[in-house]
Scaffold this motif. Sequence first.
Motif, short mmCIF file in Angstrom:
data_model
loop_
_atom_site.label_atom_id
_atom_site.label_comp_id
_atom_site.label_asym_id
_atom_site.label_seq_id
_atom_site.Cartn_x
_atom_site.Cartn_y
_atom_site.Cartn_z
N TYR A 1 9.48 14.84 -4.85
CA TYR A 1 8.19 14.23 -4.57
C TYR A 1 8.47 12.82 -4.04
CZ TYR A 1 6.39 17.99 -7.53
OH TYR A 1 6.09 19.22 -8.07
N THR A 2 7.92 12.50 -2.87
CA THR A 2 8.23 11.23 -2.21
C THR A 2 6.95 10.50 -1.84
OG1 THR A 2 10.24 12.18 -1.26
CG2 THR A 2 9.45 10.13 -0.29
N ASN A 3 6.93 9.21 -2.13
CA ASN A 3 5.85 8.35 -1.64
C ASN A 3 6.49 7.06 -1.12
OD1 ASN A 3 3.28 7.11 -1.19
ND2 ASN A 3 2.45 8.40 -2.83
N ILE A 4 5.78 6.38 -0.27
CA ILE A 4 6.32 5.18 0.38
C ILE A 4 5.38 4.01 0.16
CG2 ILE A 4 7.01 4.15 2.57
CD1 ILE A 4 7.68 6.95 3.57
N ILE A 5 5.94 2.91 -0.31
CA ILE A 5 5.20 1.66 -0.39
C ILE A 5 5.51 0.84 0.86
CG2 ILE A 5 4.88 -0.48 -1.67
CD1 ILE A 5 5.64 0.98 -4.19
N SER A 6 4.50 0.57 1.62
CA SER A 6 4.67 -0.23 2.84
C SER A 6 4.29 -1.67 2.54
CB SER A 6 3.79 0.32 3.97
OG SER A 6 4.14 1.65 4.26
N LEU A 7 5.11 -2.59 3.05
CA LEU A 7 4.82 -4.01 2.94
C LEU A 7 4.40 -4.50 4.32
CD1 LEU A 7 7.07 -3.30 0.68
CD2 LEU A 7 7.28 -5.77 0.48
N SER A 8 3.11 -4.68 4.49
CA SER A 8 2.58 -5.01 5.81
C SER A 8 2.72 -6.50 6.09
CB SER A 8 1.10 -4.60 5.90
OG SER A 8 0.37 -5.22 4.87
N ALA A 9 3.16 -6.81 7.29
CA ALA A 9 3.34 -8.21 7.69
C ALA A 9 2.00 -8.87 7.98
CB ALA A 9 4.25 -8.29 8.91
N ALA B 1 1.00 14.86 -7.43
CA ALA B 1 0.45 15.51 -6.23
C ALA B 1 -0.72 14.73 -5.65
CB ALA B 1 0.02 16.93 -6.57
N SER B 2 -0.68 13.40 -5.76
CA SER B 2 -1.80 12.60 -5.24
C SER B 2 -1.26 11.38 -4.50
CB SER B 2 -2.71 12.16 -6.40
OG SER B 2 -2.02 11.26 -7.25
N CYS B 3 -2.19 10.56 -4.00
CA CYS B 3 -1.87 9.29 -3.34
C CYS B 3 -0.95 9.47 -2.13
CB CYS B 3 -1.27 8.29 -4.33
SG CYS B 3 -2.43 7.75 -5.59
N GLY B 4 -1.09 10.60 -1.45
CA GLY B 4 -0.29 10.83 -0.25
C GLY B 4 1.14 11.23 -0.51
N THR B 5 1.46 11.61 -1.76
CA THR B 5 2.82 12.04 -2.09
C THR B 5 3.16 13.32 -1.34
OG1 THR B 5 2.59 11.08 -4.29
CG2 THR B 5 4.38 12.64 -3.96
N THR B 6 4.33 13.36 -0.75
CA THR B 6 4.79 14.56 -0.06
C THR B 6 5.78 15.29 -0.95
OG1 THR B 6 6.57 13.35 1.05
CG2 THR B 6 4.47 13.54 2.21
N LYS B 7 5.74 16.62 -0.89
CA LYS B 7 6.62 17.45 -1.71
C LYS B 7 7.52 18.26 -0.79
CE LYS B 7 4.97 21.08 -3.82
NZ LYS B 7 4.25 21.93 -4.80
N GLN C 1 0.83 -1.19 0.00
CA GLN C 1 0.00 0.00 0.00
C GLN C 1 0.87 1.25 0.00
OE1 GLN C 1 -2.31 -0.35 3.64
NE2 GLN C 1 -0.97 1.11 4.68
N LEU C 2 0.36 2.31 -0.64
CA LEU C 2 1.03 3.60 -0.66
C LEU C 2 0.68 4.40 0.59
CD1 LEU C 2 0.45 4.64 -4.39
CD2 LEU C 2 2.64 4.09 -3.35
N ASN C 3 1.19 5.62 0.67
CA ASN C 3 0.82 6.50 1.79
C ASN C 3 -0.70 6.65 1.88
OD1 ASN C 3 3.42 6.93 2.60
ND2 ASN C 3 3.66 8.88 1.54
N ASP C 4 -1.33 6.72 0.72
CA ASP C 4 -2.80 6.73 0.67
C ASP C 4 -3.25 5.33 0.27
OD1 ASP C 4 -5.47 7.04 0.24
OD2 ASP C 4 -5.30 8.75 -1.12
N PRO C 5 -3.79 4.54 1.21
CA PRO C 5 -4.14 3.15 0.91
C PRO C 5 -5.20 3.00 -0.17
CG PRO C 5 -4.11 3.56 3.28
CD PRO C 5 -4.04 4.90 2.61
N SER C 6 -5.96 4.07 -0.45
CA SER C 6 -7.00 3.96 -1.47
C SER C 6 -6.44 3.89 -2.88
CB SER C 6 -7.96 5.15 -1.36
OG SER C 6 -7.28 6.37 -1.66
N CYS C 7 -5.15 4.20 -3.06
CA CYS C 7 -4.50 4.12 -4.37
C CYS C 7 -3.94 2.71 -4.54
CB CYS C 7 -3.39 5.15 -4.50
SG CYS C 7 -3.98 6.86 -4.52
N SER C 8 -4.63 1.90 -5.30
CA SER C 8 -4.23 0.51 -5.44
C SER C 8 -3.46 0.31 -6.74
CB SER C 8 -5.47 -0.40 -5.41
OG SER C 8 -6.37 0.00 -6.44
N PRO C 9 -2.62 -0.72 -6.80
CA PRO C 9 -1.82 -0.96 -8.01
C PRO C 9 -2.58 -1.76 -9.05
CG PRO C 9 -1.21 -2.54 -6.32
CD PRO C 9 -2.26 -1.64 -5.72
N VAL C 10 -2.02 -1.76 -10.26
CA VAL C 10 -2.46 -2.66 -11.32
C VAL C 10 -1.54 -3.87 -11.29
CG1 VAL C 10 -2.77 -2.96 -13.79
CG2 VAL C 10 -3.37 -0.78 -12.72
#
Length: 605
Positions: A336-344, A321-327, A300-309
């Motif tokens: 511009y930075t976004n983080i993909i978290s891999l949840s256990a 400027a979307s999906c929780g991206t920080t500038k 999941q990204l910073n904004d969990p509602s943005c799902s991958p294909v």
Amino acid sequence: MQVLRQILLLLPLVAALALAEDNSVESTGVPRCGASLHEQNKALRIELNANVSCTWQIQRNVNQTIRLIFSYFKFAPSSSCETESIKIYDGPSTNSPLLGQVCNDTDAVPVLQSSADSLTFHITTNSVVFTRNFFVFYYFFSPETKIENCGGHLTSPNGTFTSPNYPAPYPGFTYCVWHIQTAKNSKINLQFQDFFLELDQNCQFDFTAVYDGLTTNTGLIGKVCGRAQPTFESSSNTMTVVLSTDYANSYRGFSAQYTSAPLPGPVEPDTFLTCSSDSMKIVLSKSYLASLGYSETHLQLNDPSCSPVVKDSVIFSFPLASCGTTKKDEGESITYTNIISLSATGNIITRQKSIQIIAKCKMENNSTVEVIYITKNNIIQNITSVGRYNVSMSFYDSGSFSKPVRQSPYYVGLNQTLFAQVNLHSTDPNLVVFVDTCIASPQPDFGSPTYDLIRSGCNKDDTVVTYPPLAHHGRFQFNAFRFLRSFPSVYLQCDIVICDSNNTNSRCTKGCSSRQKRALSESSYTWKTNTVVGPIRLRRDLRSADHAESLTKARAEETPNVQQYSFYTLSFMALISNIIIVVAVILKYHKHQAGYGYQKLQSSY
């Protein structure tokens, strides 16, 4: 004999070392703790003890940039950046924007450039009893001055490069940077086949620095000078080589060769990041996720509602400027930075590592974009070269900027008001465009002569009117003119500054500045590019062209008549000539038939 020959070879180096030391000592006639410096260039050997706080200010009085190089520094052992450091400010005081910091753990040869009329550096030391030693030199230079064979990007698997003028002596005040990048999953071996720079104990005057990566901020592998044949090896497929020289004692420099070789171990999984003016795209292979013990359902990204294909790979693609991206405005760039978290997985405990994949799009300020209008079948094509932000420039038919001019060349009347607009094509709404500098030239390569319309945000032509920055548009107007000496066209080239609209102290908000064109390390703006548009021609040139075309056409229509007249004349002359020849032959024949002849008359006296 062999020993004597080696001694003779070393004598020039020893003499150079002595001369270099004399020059450096001679140049340090300044107060030990701080000074105000105004010379065009100067070297400072600084010795400081415990518990001091010293400030040096460099002030230029010419329209050039200040380059400051800390070629040697030795802090107290085990000191930290919090207890002692060198801080460099882009301006006349320690209240100016911070350009950089040098500490005990700095893994580089710090090189900094000003964008202001002055530069300040401040040294503080802690309470440890120890003699700190620093060697720093600075000089003024013009960013527009180019040195042949000085730096560049090398992307072939193998290659060679040399210092400027090699094997002749390299120029003084040279600063060259070569970026080497080979294929993925490879490393670089660099060998200097010939190497001859000024020699001193700590390589303070002329030196070559090699970095393990594509930047000069960290990852220093080594710094060399004198006579040697050094070799270096990178840990990845990127390496950076720097040549820095002072004003004296130039030698032949170096000739270098690099090769690439595959990295040992498993191949790196297929993961990559691409950034454009509008969006960020992150691709993660399923095999890579599996090697970490995760699947695509864990991401999941910073904004969990943005799902991958999810296809063969897992693809995140979204506007900047979307999906929780920080500038973040970092002075010389926007990141511009976004983080993909891999949840256990698991409700109570887990034995999986907590992993984050940080994706950054850095919009660097040293990229350039050039746009030139080309007409083909009445369609305007924009040709864009390398750049992160997509920028274009167009002329408009009025101050409402609603209808762009589609014709190319753009024919105008002398002294006609022209309206120009620079457009930034980006999905980030919090950006603003500022027209910093615009020059005109009769040549598309902007050779001599050139004419300033706008310089450093200041109107240099009396007819120029600049409009306040408006979102993604930078606008100005001026009256049409022509260059003397019958140049038919005018081209425009503009330097554009792109700022974060939330930064109230950015270059875009400061307007006119008396400073000349800033260095690329400008800390008060975020990104800089240039754009080109043209040609512009006066309407009288159009009339002349039409007249010339009409004249050519008329002459073309007259040509058949002239050719027909010439044919008749030639035929008539040929007929007359034939008649004369026939008459002469007949008369001669009849004379012979009648017994007529010539008889020589005798003279009588």
